[in-house]
Scaffold this motif. Structure first.
Motif, mmCIF file in Angstrom:
data_model
loop_
_atom_site.group_PDB
_atom_site.id
_atom_site.type_symbol
_atom_site.label_atom_id
_atom_site.label_comp_id
_atom_site.label_asym_id
_atom_site.label_seq_id
_atom_site.Cartn_x
_atom_site.Cartn_y
_atom_site.Cartn_z
ATOM 1 N N ALA A 108 1.213 -1.157 -0.252
ATOM 2 C CA ALA A 108 0.406 0.094 0.184
ATOM 3 C C ALA A 108 0.703 1.413 0.093
ATOM 4 C CB ALA A 108 -0.849 0.421 1.001
ATOM 5 N N PRO A 109 2.192 1.327 0.594
ATOM 6 C CA PRO A 109 2.565 2.584 1.404
ATOM 7 C C PRO A 109 3.159 3.087 -0.700
ATOM 8 C CG PRO A 109 3.656 1.092 2.683
ATOM 9 C CD PRO A 109 2.867 0.728 1.323
ATOM 10 N N GLY A 110 3.044 2.843 -1.626
ATOM 11 C CA GLY A 110 3.907 2.598 -2.864
ATOM 12 C C GLY A 110 4.818 3.540 -3.128
ATOM 13 N N GLU A 111 5.594 3.570 -4.067
ATOM 14 C CA GLU A 111 6.152 4.224 -4.423
ATOM 15 C C GLU A 111 7.542 5.377 -2.963
ATOM 16 O OE1 GLU A 111 9.973 6.517 -8.365
ATOM 17 O OE2 GLU A 111 7.692 5.314 -8.211
ATOM 18 N N ASN A 112 8.385 4.876 -2.577
ATOM 19 C CA ASN A 112 8.917 6.188 -1.621
ATOM 20 C C ASN A 112 8.239 5.869 -0.290
ATOM 21 O OD1 ASN A 112 11.370 6.405 -3.567
ATOM 22 N ND2 ASN A 112 9.916 8.330 -4.229
ATOM 23 N N GLY A 113 7.443 5.196 -0.341
ATOM 24 C CA GLY A 113 6.752 5.211 1.150
ATOM 25 C C GLY A 113 6.933 4.305 2.360
ATOM 26 N N GLU A 114 6.482 4.183 3.683
ATOM 27 C CA GLU A 114 7.305 3.450 4.885
ATOM 28 C C GLU A 114 6.066 2.557 5.591
ATOM 29 O OE1 GLU A 114 11.195 6.031 6.761
ATOM 30 O OE2 GLU A 114 9.061 5.976 7.651
ATOM 31 N N LEU A 115 6.227 1.588 5.521
ATOM 32 C CA LEU A 115 5.464 1.021 6.323
ATOM 33 C C LEU A 115 6.078 0.657 7.787
ATOM 34 C CD1 LEU A 115 3.048 -1.858 6.568
ATOM 35 C CD2 LEU A 115 4.620 -3.354 5.554
ATOM 36 N N VAL A 116 5.532 0.978 8.846
ATOM 37 C CA VAL A 116 5.820 0.879 10.220
ATOM 38 C C VAL A 116 4.645 -0.578 10.541
ATOM 39 C CG1 VAL A 116 5.962 2.450 12.149
ATOM 40 C CG2 VAL A 116 5.965 3.457 10.474
ATOM 41 N N VAL A 117 5.578 -1.198 11.464
ATOM 42 C CA VAL A 117 4.668 -2.246 11.768
ATOM 43 C C VAL A 117 5.184 -2.081 12.990
ATOM 44 C CG1 VAL A 117 4.540 -4.588 12.196
ATOM 45 C CG2 VAL A 117 4.827 -3.588 9.970
ATOM 46 N N LEU A 118 3.934 -2.163 14.255
ATOM 47 C CA LEU A 118 4.289 -2.298 15.799
ATOM 48 C C LEU A 118 3.851 -3.542 16.256
ATOM 49 C CD1 LEU A 118 2.096 0.952 16.424
ATOM 50 C CD2 LEU A 118 5.099 1.098 16.340
ATOM 51 N N ALA A 119 4.473 -4.644 17.128
ATOM 52 C CA ALA A 119 4.440 -5.663 18.290
ATOM 53 C C ALA A 119 4.776 -5.850 18.986
ATOM 54 C CB ALA A 119 5.282 -6.652 16.292
ATOM 55 N N PRO A 120 4.301 -6.915 19.447
ATOM 56 C CA PRO A 120 4.914 -7.541 21.153
ATOM 57 C C PRO A 120 6.071 -7.467 20.778
ATOM 58 C CG PRO A 120 3.553 -8.810 20.302
ATOM 59 C CD PRO A 120 3.825 -8.130 18.575
ATOM 60 N N PHE A 121 6.368 -8.261 19.804
ATOM 61 C CA PHE A 121 7.948 -8.273 20.076
ATOM 62 C C PHE A 121 8.401 -8.367 18.365
ATOM 63 C CE2 PHE A 121 4.737 -11.095 18.450
ATOM 64 C CZ PHE A 121 4.924 -11.610 17.180
ATOM 65 N N GLU A 122 10.346 -8.626 18.895
ATOM 66 C CA GLU A 122 10.682 -8.491 17.684
ATOM 67 C C GLU A 122 10.089 -9.455 15.961
ATOM 68 O OE1 GLU A 122 15.129 -6.620 14.959
ATOM 69 O OE2 GLU A 122 15.074 -7.646 17.684
ATOM 70 N N PRO A 123 10.661 -8.847 15.073
ATOM 71 C CA PRO A 123 8.810 -9.801 14.483
ATOM 72 C C PRO A 123 10.265 -10.129 13.134
ATOM 73 C CG PRO A 123 8.517 -7.478 13.980
ATOM 74 C CD PRO A 123 9.077 -7.747 14.379
ATOM 75 N N VAL A 124 11.038 -10.982 13.587
ATOM 76 C CA VAL A 124 12.486 -11.175 13.062
ATOM 77 C C VAL A 124 12.130 -11.952 11.871
ATOM 78 C CG1 VAL A 124 14.525 -12.857 12.948
ATOM 79 C CG2 VAL A 124 14.215 -11.016 14.907
ATOM 80 N N PRO A 125 10.902 -13.165 11.414
ATOM 81 C CA PRO A 125 10.668 -13.797 10.732
ATOM 82 C C PRO A 125 10.447 -12.819 9.399
ATOM 83 C CG PRO A 125 10.238 -14.956 12.452
ATOM 84 C CD PRO A 125 10.628 -13.794 12.800
ATOM 85 N N LEU A 126 9.703 -11.465 9.741
ATOM 86 C CA LEU A 126 8.899 -11.198 9.127
ATOM 87 C C LEU A 126 10.108 -10.098 8.692
ATOM 88 C CD1 LEU A 126 6.370 -9.164 7.704
ATOM 89 C CD2 LEU A 126 6.515 -7.875 9.932
ATOM 90 N N GLU A 127 11.306 -9.699 9.037
ATOM 91 C CA GLU A 127 11.976 -9.311 9.118
ATOM 92 C C GLU A 127 13.036 -9.302 7.563
ATOM 93 O OE1 GLU A 127 12.432 -6.243 13.286
ATOM 94 O OE2 GLU A 127 14.037 -8.498 12.444
#
Length: 73
Positions: free
Chosen positions: A26-45
């Protein structure tokens, strides 16, 4: 910038991966996605990093994490 708070989904026993991947589109070109999580989401990273999304992970002090993913270059 798009922000996805995965904490309520995870607290309810859900799996936010598909929603996060949709938000990553969704963010489009040059956008950012911020994910808030209860733990560091290492697999997602790892998944988004492998797709070209640079990221920065920051501990929030309450055990939670904020991970900001940039757009692939």
């Amino acid at each position: 910038m798009v922000t996805f708070d995965s904490r309520p989904v995870i607290a309810a026993g859900g799996e936010p991966f598909n929603d996060i991947m949709a938000a990553a589109a969704a963010p489009g070109e040059n956008g950012e996605l911020v994910v808030l999580a209860p733990f560091e989401p290492v697999p997602l990273e790892g998944v988004l990093s492998a797709r070209g999304f640079p990221y920065e992970a920051t501990g929030l002090g309450d055990g939670g994490w904020q991970v900001t993913f940039g757009r692939p270059s």
